[in-house]
Scaffold this motif. Structure first.
Motif, PDB file in Angstrom:
ATOM      1  N   LYS A   1      -4.379  -0.069  -4.018  1.00  0.00           N
ATOM      2  CA  LYS A   1      -4.763   0.416  -5.407  1.00  0.00           C
ATOM      3  C   LYS A   1      -4.517  -0.541  -6.275  1.00  0.00           C
ATOM      4  O   LYS A   1      -2.713  -1.492  -6.603  1.00  0.00           O
TER       5      LYS A   1
ATOM      6  N   HIS B   1      -9.268   3.849   1.199  1.00  0.00           N
ATOM      7  CA  HIS B   1      -8.172   4.987   1.120  1.00  0.00           C
ATOM      8  C   HIS B   1      -8.783   4.264   3.107  1.00  0.00           C
ATOM      9  O   HIS B   1      -9.867   5.237   3.015  1.00  0.00           O
TER      10      HIS B   1
ATOM     11  N   THR C   1      -2.340  11.134   7.891  1.00  0.00           N
ATOM     12  CA  THR C   1      -1.196   9.407   7.178  1.00  0.00           C
ATOM     13  C   THR C   1      -2.730   8.745   6.905  1.00  0.00           C
ATOM     14  O   THR C   1      -3.205   8.751   7.741  1.00  0.00           O
ATOM     15  N   TYR C   2      -2.468   9.043   5.108  1.00  0.00           N
ATOM     16  CA  TYR C   2      -3.854   8.276   4.897  1.00  0.00           C
ATOM     17  C   TYR C   2      -2.987   6.483   4.337  1.00  0.00           C
ATOM     18  O   TYR C   2      -1.888   6.970   3.738  1.00  0.00           O
TER      19      TYR C   2
ATOM     20  N   SER D   1      -7.503   6.135   6.537  1.00  0.00           N
ATOM     21  CA  SER D   1      -7.431   7.431   8.214  1.00  0.00           C
ATOM     22  C   SER D   1      -6.940   6.637   8.693  1.00  0.00           C
ATOM     23  O   SER D   1      -7.509   5.551   9.942  1.00  0.00           O
TER      24      SER D   1
ATOM     25  N   PRO E   1       1.110  -1.774  -0.207  1.00  0.00           N
ATOM     26  CA  PRO E   1      -0.519  -0.114   0.532  1.00  0.00           C
ATOM     27  C   PRO E   1       0.662   1.499   0.307  1.00  0.00           C
ATOM     28  O   PRO E   1       2.167   1.326   0.457  1.00  0.00           O
ATOM     29  N   GLN E   2       0.494   3.108  -0.377  1.00  0.00           N
ATOM     30  CA  GLN E   2       0.923   3.623  -0.684  1.00  0.00           C
ATOM     31  C   GLN E   2       0.452   4.425   0.347  1.00  0.00           C
ATOM     32  O   GLN E   2      -0.869   4.342   1.251  1.00  0.00           O
ATOM     33  N   THR E   3       1.670   5.556   0.794  1.00  0.00           N
ATOM     34  CA  THR E   3       1.177   6.508   1.991  1.00  0.00           C
ATOM     35  C   THR E   3       0.580   7.573   1.947  1.00  0.00           C
ATOM     36  O   THR E   3       2.284   7.297   1.052  1.00  0.00           O
TER      37      THR E   3
ATOM     38  N   GLU F   1      -9.609   0.658  -5.400  1.00  0.00           N
ATOM     39  CA  GLU F   1      -9.471   2.069  -4.372  1.00  0.00           C
ATOM     40  C   GLU F   1      -9.422   1.694  -2.740  1.00  0.00           C
ATOM     41  O   GLU F   1     -10.884   1.421  -3.056  1.00  0.00           O
TER      42      GLU F   1
ATOM     43  N   THR G   1      -3.386   4.070   1.101  1.00  0.00           N
ATOM     44  CA  THR G   1      -4.393   3.436   0.234  1.00  0.00           C
ATOM     45  C   THR G   1      -3.570   1.781  -0.367  1.00  0.00           C
ATOM     46  O   THR G   1      -2.284   1.324  -0.860  1.00  0.00           O
TER      47      THR G   1
END
Length: 200
Positions: free
Chosen positions: A118, A127, A113-114, A129, A103-105, A125, A116
């Motif tokens: 994908k 997201h 910060t979230y 929190s 995952p991406q941050t 997608e 994600t």
């Protein structure tokens, strides 16, 4: 004989800029070094240094939560396909995808910060929190319909309500409850490492 010149005199109590004459005469000059009014009334003063220290502490706590969640998601990726479930007051949203892709941050100002997920070229997608997640719970429980086992990972908020649920998905082309042995074994390893869950 020249006429006497008289200057106008403001009557007692007349108002000018800054208040009446009496009010201005009665004002006391502020003592040098006197504490601000807020401090004299007992209200705490927040200095720039204290505010920065609080912000730094909050950022460090959020970074630690993010690292813990990323480690958990990396372990959960071994389960393969999972069902993302989000429940609101009037709807339930479900989507099946893999957690295999790291995952991406990314930060959002004032929201933190979230994380994600994908996959599928953008067709899926999600997201999350980091600030909204207070704990993670793991369980194997019977489905409300069908009675088969559900292997569930729940991300819970501060009040204990669900933020996001992740359920191990059954094998492609199979019906509910038909899991691959690899997925069940991976969820077992999660339970061995994290038990019934953990608090952030």
């Amino acid at each position: 004989m020249a006429a006497a010149a008289f200057l106008p005199v403001a009557p007692v109590g007349a108002t000018r800029a800054g208040g009446s004459v009496g009010q201005r005469l009665c004002r006391q000059p502020r003592r040098v070094g006197a504490a601000p009014a807020a401090a004299r009334r007992g209200r705490p003063l927040v200095t720039a240094g204290a505010a920065k220290a609080a912000d730094d502490a909050e950022a460090a706590a959020e970074a630690a939560k993010t690292d813990t969640l990323l480690e958990f998601f990396a372990d959960a990726a071994e389960c393969g396909r999972v069902r993302f479930v989000v429940v609101s007051a009037g709807a339930v949203l479900e989507s099946v995808a893999e957690l295999a892709t790291p995952p991406q941050t990314f930060p959002i100002p004032t929201k933190g910060t979230y994380i994600t997920f994908k996959t599928g070229g953008g067709t899926h997608e999600a997201h999350v929190s980091v600030r909204s997640v207070a704990s993670v719970k793991l369980s194997t429980e019977p489905a409300k319909v069908g009675g088969h086992d559900l292997h569930v990972m729940r991300l819970l908020g501060v009040g204990g309500g669900p933020v996001l649920s992740l359920l191990v998905a059954w094998a492609e082309g199979e019906g509910p409850g038909s899991y691959t042995p690899e997925a069940v074994a991976a969820f077992g390893r999660l339970r061995a490492k994290y038990g019934d869950g953990f608090t952030l």
